[in-house]
Design a protein around this motif. Structure first.
Motif, PDB file in Angstrom:
ATOM      1  N   PRO A  62     -46.068  17.374 118.452  1.00 64.94           N
ATOM      2  CA  PRO A  62     -45.809  18.734 117.946  1.00 64.94           C
ATOM      3  C   PRO A  62     -46.418  18.885 116.553  1.00 64.94           C
ATOM      4  O   PRO A  62     -46.205  18.061 115.666  1.00 64.94           O
ATOM      5  CB  PRO A  62     -44.285  18.816 117.889  1.00 64.94           C
ATOM      6  CG  PRO A  62     -43.789  17.707 118.744  1.00 64.94           C
ATOM      7  CD  PRO A  62     -44.845  16.641 118.726  1.00 64.94           C
ATOM      8  N   THR A  63     -47.214  19.935 116.388  1.00 61.79           N
ATOM      9  CA  THR A  63     -47.955  20.151 115.148  1.00 61.79           C
ATOM     10  C   THR A  63     -47.751  21.574 114.673  1.00 61.79           C
ATOM     11  O   THR A  63     -48.096  22.522 115.376  1.00 61.79           O
ATOM     12  CB  THR A  63     -49.460  19.873 115.372  1.00 61.79           C
ATOM     13  OG1 THR A  63     -49.609  18.556 115.938  1.00 61.79           O
ATOM     14  CG2 THR A  63     -50.239  19.970 114.088  1.00 61.79           C
ATOM     15  N   ASP A  64     -47.172  21.732 113.482  1.00 60.38           N
ATOM     16  CA  ASP A  64     -46.973  23.047 112.874  1.00 60.38           C
ATOM     17  C   ASP A  64     -48.182  23.376 112.019  1.00 60.38           C
ATOM     18  O   ASP A  64     -48.621  22.546 111.204  1.00 60.38           O
ATOM     19  CB  ASP A  64     -45.718  23.057 111.993  1.00 60.38           C
ATOM     20  CG  ASP A  64     -44.459  22.736 112.790  1.00 60.38           C
ATOM     21  OD1 ASP A  64     -44.289  23.320 113.877  1.00 60.38           O
ATOM     22  OD2 ASP A  64     -43.656  21.910 112.322  1.00 60.38           O
ATOM     23  N   VAL A  65     -48.714  24.588 112.188  1.00 60.83           N
ATOM     24  CA  VAL A  65     -49.883  25.012 111.412  1.00 60.83           C
ATOM     25  C   VAL A  65     -49.603  26.393 110.835  1.00 60.83           C
ATOM     26  O   VAL A  65     -49.140  27.282 111.537  1.00 60.83           O
ATOM     27  CB  VAL A  65     -51.161  25.049 112.277  1.00 60.83           C
ATOM     28  CG1 VAL A  65     -52.375  25.438 111.447  1.00 60.83           C
ATOM     29  CG2 VAL A  65     -51.398  23.712 112.961  1.00 60.83           C
ATOM     30  N   VAL A  66     -49.893  26.551 109.535  1.00 60.41           N
ATOM     31  CA  VAL A  66     -49.755  27.832 108.846  1.00 60.41           C
ATOM     32  C   VAL A  66     -51.062  28.113 108.130  1.00 60.41           C
ATOM     33  O   VAL A  66     -51.619  27.234 107.473  1.00 60.41           O
ATOM     34  CB  VAL A  66     -48.602  27.801 107.810  1.00 60.41           C
ATOM     35  CG1 VAL A  66     -48.528  29.111 107.049  1.00 60.41           C
ATOM     36  CG2 VAL A  66     -47.279  27.472 108.469  1.00 60.41           C
ATOM     37  N   VAL A  67     -51.543  29.344 108.257  1.00 61.38           N
ATOM     38  CA  VAL A  67     -52.714  29.799 107.511  1.00 61.38           C
ATOM     39  C   VAL A  67     -52.309  31.070 106.776  1.00 61.38           C
ATOM     40  O   VAL A  67     -51.808  32.006 107.395  1.00 61.38           O
ATOM     41  CB  VAL A  67     -53.922  30.076 108.435  1.00 61.38           C
ATOM     42  CG1 VAL A  67     -55.073  30.686 107.655  1.00 61.38           C
ATOM     43  CG2 VAL A  67     -54.368  28.804 109.135  1.00 61.38           C
ATOM     44  N   GLN A  68     -52.484  31.073 105.458  1.00 60.07           N
ATOM     45  CA  GLN A  68     -52.191  32.246 104.639  1.00 60.07           C
ATOM     46  C   GLN A  68     -53.412  32.581 103.803  1.00 60.07           C
ATOM     47  O   GLN A  68     -53.969  31.705 103.134  1.00 60.07           O
ATOM     48  CB  GLN A  68     -51.019  32.008 103.688  1.00 60.07           C
ATOM     49  CG  GLN A  68     -49.674  32.129 104.348  1.00 60.07           C
ATOM     50  CD  GLN A  68     -48.553  32.119 103.314  1.00 60.07           C
ATOM     51  OE1 GLN A  68     -48.496  31.220 102.483  1.00 60.07           O
ATOM     52  NE2 GLN A  68     -47.686  33.102 103.384  1.00 60.07           N
ATOM     53  N   LEU A  69     -53.813  33.841 103.845  1.00 58.67           N
ATOM     54  CA  LEU A  69     -54.948  34.297 103.048  1.00 58.67           C
ATOM     55  C   LEU A  69     -54.430  35.051 101.834  1.00 58.67           C
ATOM     56  O   LEU A  69     -53.733  36.050 101.972  1.00 58.67           O
ATOM     57  CB  LEU A  69     -55.855  35.217 103.867  1.00 58.67           C
ATOM     58  CG  LEU A  69     -56.412  34.642 105.169  1.00 58.67           C
ATOM     59  CD1 LEU A  69     -57.377  35.631 105.809  1.00 58.67           C
ATOM     60  CD2 LEU A  69     -57.091  33.322 104.936  1.00 58.67           C
ATOM     61  N   PHE A  70     -54.761  34.544 100.662  1.00 59.07           N
ATOM     62  CA  PHE A  70     -54.430  35.198  99.402  1.00 59.07           C
ATOM     63  C   PHE A  70     -55.709  35.781  98.828  1.00 59.07           C
ATOM     64  O   PHE A  70     -56.795  35.513  99.319  1.00 59.07           O
ATOM     65  CB  PHE A  70     -53.824  34.181  98.417  1.00 59.07           C
ATOM     66  CG  PHE A  70     -52.485  33.660  98.839  1.00 59.07           C
ATOM     67  CD1 PHE A  70     -51.318  34.298  98.443  1.00 59.07           C
ATOM     68  CD2 PHE A  70     -52.386  32.522  99.627  1.00 59.07           C
ATOM     69  CE1 PHE A  70     -50.080  33.812  98.821  1.00 59.07           C
ATOM     70  CE2 PHE A  70     -51.153  32.032 100.013  1.00 59.07           C
ATOM     71  CZ  PHE A  70     -49.992  32.670  99.604  1.00 59.07           C
ATOM     72  N   ALA A  71     -55.597  36.529  97.753  1.00 65.31           N
ATOM     73  CA  ALA A  71     -56.763  37.143  97.130  1.00 65.31           C
ATOM     74  C   ALA A  71     -57.725  36.100  96.571  1.00 65.31           C
ATOM     75  O   ALA A  71     -58.936  36.288  96.616  1.00 65.31           O
ATOM     76  CB  ALA A  71     -56.329  38.099  96.029  1.00 65.31           C
ATOM     77  N   ASP A  72     -57.198  34.986  96.059  1.00 62.32           N
ATOM     78  CA  ASP A  72     -58.056  34.013  95.383  1.00 62.32           C
ATOM     79  C   ASP A  72     -58.209  32.689  96.109  1.00 62.32           C
ATOM     80  O   ASP A  72     -58.940  31.821  95.650  1.00 62.32           O
ATOM     81  CB  ASP A  72     -57.537  33.753  93.969  1.00 62.32           C
ATOM     82  CG  ASP A  72     -56.152  33.138  93.961  1.00 62.32           C
ATOM     83  OD1 ASP A  72     -55.434  33.238  94.974  1.00 62.32           O
ATOM     84  OD2 ASP A  72     -55.772  32.557  92.926  1.00 62.32           O
ATOM     85  N   ARG A  73     -57.527  32.491  97.239  1.00 64.43           N
ATOM     86  CA  ARG A  73     -57.643  31.227  97.955  1.00 64.43           C
ATOM     87  C   ARG A  73     -57.026  31.348  99.339  1.00 64.43           C
ATOM     88  O   ARG A  73     -56.356  32.315  99.644  1.00 64.43           O
ATOM     89  CB  ARG A  73     -57.016  30.082  97.184  1.00 64.43           C
ATOM     90  CG  ARG A  73     -55.521  30.115  97.045  1.00 64.43           C
ATOM     91  CD  ARG A  73     -54.987  29.121  96.028  1.00 64.43           C
ATOM     92  NE  ARG A  73     -55.517  29.428  94.720  1.00 64.43           N
ATOM     93  CZ  ARG A  73     -56.262  28.585  93.987  1.00 64.43           C
ATOM     94  NH1 ARG A  73     -56.507  27.380  94.409  1.00 64.43           N
ATOM     95  NH2 ARG A  73     -56.739  28.942  92.818  1.00 64.43           N
ATOM     96  N   THR A  74     -57.245  30.331 100.125  1.00 58.67           N
ATOM     97  CA  THR A  74     -56.657  30.239 101.459  1.00 58.67           C
ATOM     98  C   THR A  74     -55.738  29.022 101.481  1.00 58.67           C
ATOM     99  O   THR A  74     -56.135  27.941 101.056  1.00 58.67           O
ATOM    100  CB  THR A  74     -57.754  30.079 102.529  1.00 58.67           C
ATOM    101  OG1 THR A  74     -58.638  31.204 102.465  1.00 58.67           O
ATOM    102  CG2 THR A  74     -57.163  29.990 103.919  1.00 58.67           C
ATOM    103  N   LEU A  75     -54.519  29.218 101.967  1.00 60.33           N
ATOM    104  CA  LEU A  75     -53.564  28.127 102.109  1.00 60.33           C
ATOM    105  C   LEU A  75     -53.503  27.730 103.577  1.00 60.33           C
ATOM    106  O   LEU A  75     -53.319  28.586 104.451  1.00 60.33           O
ATOM    107  CB  LEU A  75     -52.173  28.553 101.637  1.00 60.33           C
ATOM    108  CG  LEU A  75     -51.030  27.573 101.928  1.00 60.33           C
ATOM    109  CD1 LEU A  75     -51.194  26.302 101.105  1.00 60.33           C
ATOM    110  CD2 LEU A  75     -49.689  28.226 101.656  1.00 60.33           C
ATOM    111  N   VAL A  76     -53.689  26.439 103.830  1.00 58.17           N
ATOM    112  CA  VAL A  76     -53.579  25.902 105.186  1.00 58.17           C
ATOM    113  C   VAL A  76     -52.582  24.756 105.129  1.00 58.17           C
ATOM    114  O   VAL A  76     -52.718  23.849 104.301  1.00 58.17           O
ATOM    115  CB  VAL A  76     -54.941  25.380 105.708  1.00 58.17           C
ATOM    116  CG1 VAL A  76     -54.784  24.744 107.087  1.00 58.17           C
ATOM    117  CG2 VAL A  76     -55.972  26.494 105.740  1.00 58.17           C
ATOM    118  N   CYS A  77     -51.559  24.806 105.980  1.00 55.70           N
ATOM    119  CA  CYS A  77     -50.587  23.705 106.079  1.00 55.70           C
ATOM    120  C   CYS A  77     -50.596  23.176 107.501  1.00 55.70           C
ATOM    121  O   CYS A  77     -50.493  23.951 108.456  1.00 55.70           O
ATOM    122  CB  CYS A  77     -49.183  24.171 105.709  1.00 55.70           C
ATOM    123  SG  CYS A  77     -49.014  24.606 103.982  1.00 55.70           S
TER     124      CYS A  77
END
Length: 150
Positions: free
Chosen positions: A22-37
């Motif tokens: 089981p693998t949890d993945v989150v992608v969040q796009l901000f104005a100045d960067r991209t967050l990937v967990c």
């Protein structure tokens, strides 16, 4: 004061089974960067890496800089993941026939990652890598679509 939808980051969160883990993945796009967990440890993240890309003015080549921000950096796989995720995202941001990314799209990725330790008998490392690269790429596209449809 309630923030407007335009100021909120675009977020995509999913749980996948990658090589039966089981693998949890989150992608969040901000104005100045991209967050990937990416977490294979029940949503916990053990290492945060900052990966940025710069263009060379001289020859147009790309240089990727990966630096640990938090957690252990004793696993060389993590830097490989950070660089490849950043490369895929930058490639999606770069217009065709252009050497530079758009000024409105960031080329900095903050990667939070925890991968399950593999038994020596398991040789699925390459399939896990490919699957996670495809998942992150697909989720990044979905997050960009969220922004475009606002």
């Amino acid at each position: 004061m309630v923030p407007s939808a335009e100021t909120l980051p675009a977020t995509v969160k999913r749980t996948y089974k990658v090589d039966d883990i089981p693998t949890d993945v989150v992608v969040q796009l901000f104005a100045d960067r991209t967050l990937v967990c990416i977490s294979q440890l029940s949503g916990r993240v053990g290492t945060f890496l900052n990966c940025s890309m710069e263009f060379s003015i001289i020859d147009g080549s790309r240089t990727y800089n990966v630096s640990p921000l938090l957690g252990g950096s004793d696993d060389p796989r993590l830097e490989v993941y950070a660089r490849n995720i950043t490369e895929r995202i930058v490639t999606k941001q770069t217009p065709a026939n252009s050497l530079e990314t758009s000024s409105t799209t960031p080329s900095v990725v903050l990667l939070g990652i925890s991968l399950k330790k593999r038994d020596k008998k398991q040789e699925n490392e390459q399939s896990t890598f490919r699957a996670l690269m495809d998942i992150v790429s697909e989720m990044y596209d979905e997050a960009r679509h969220q922004i475009m449809s606002r």
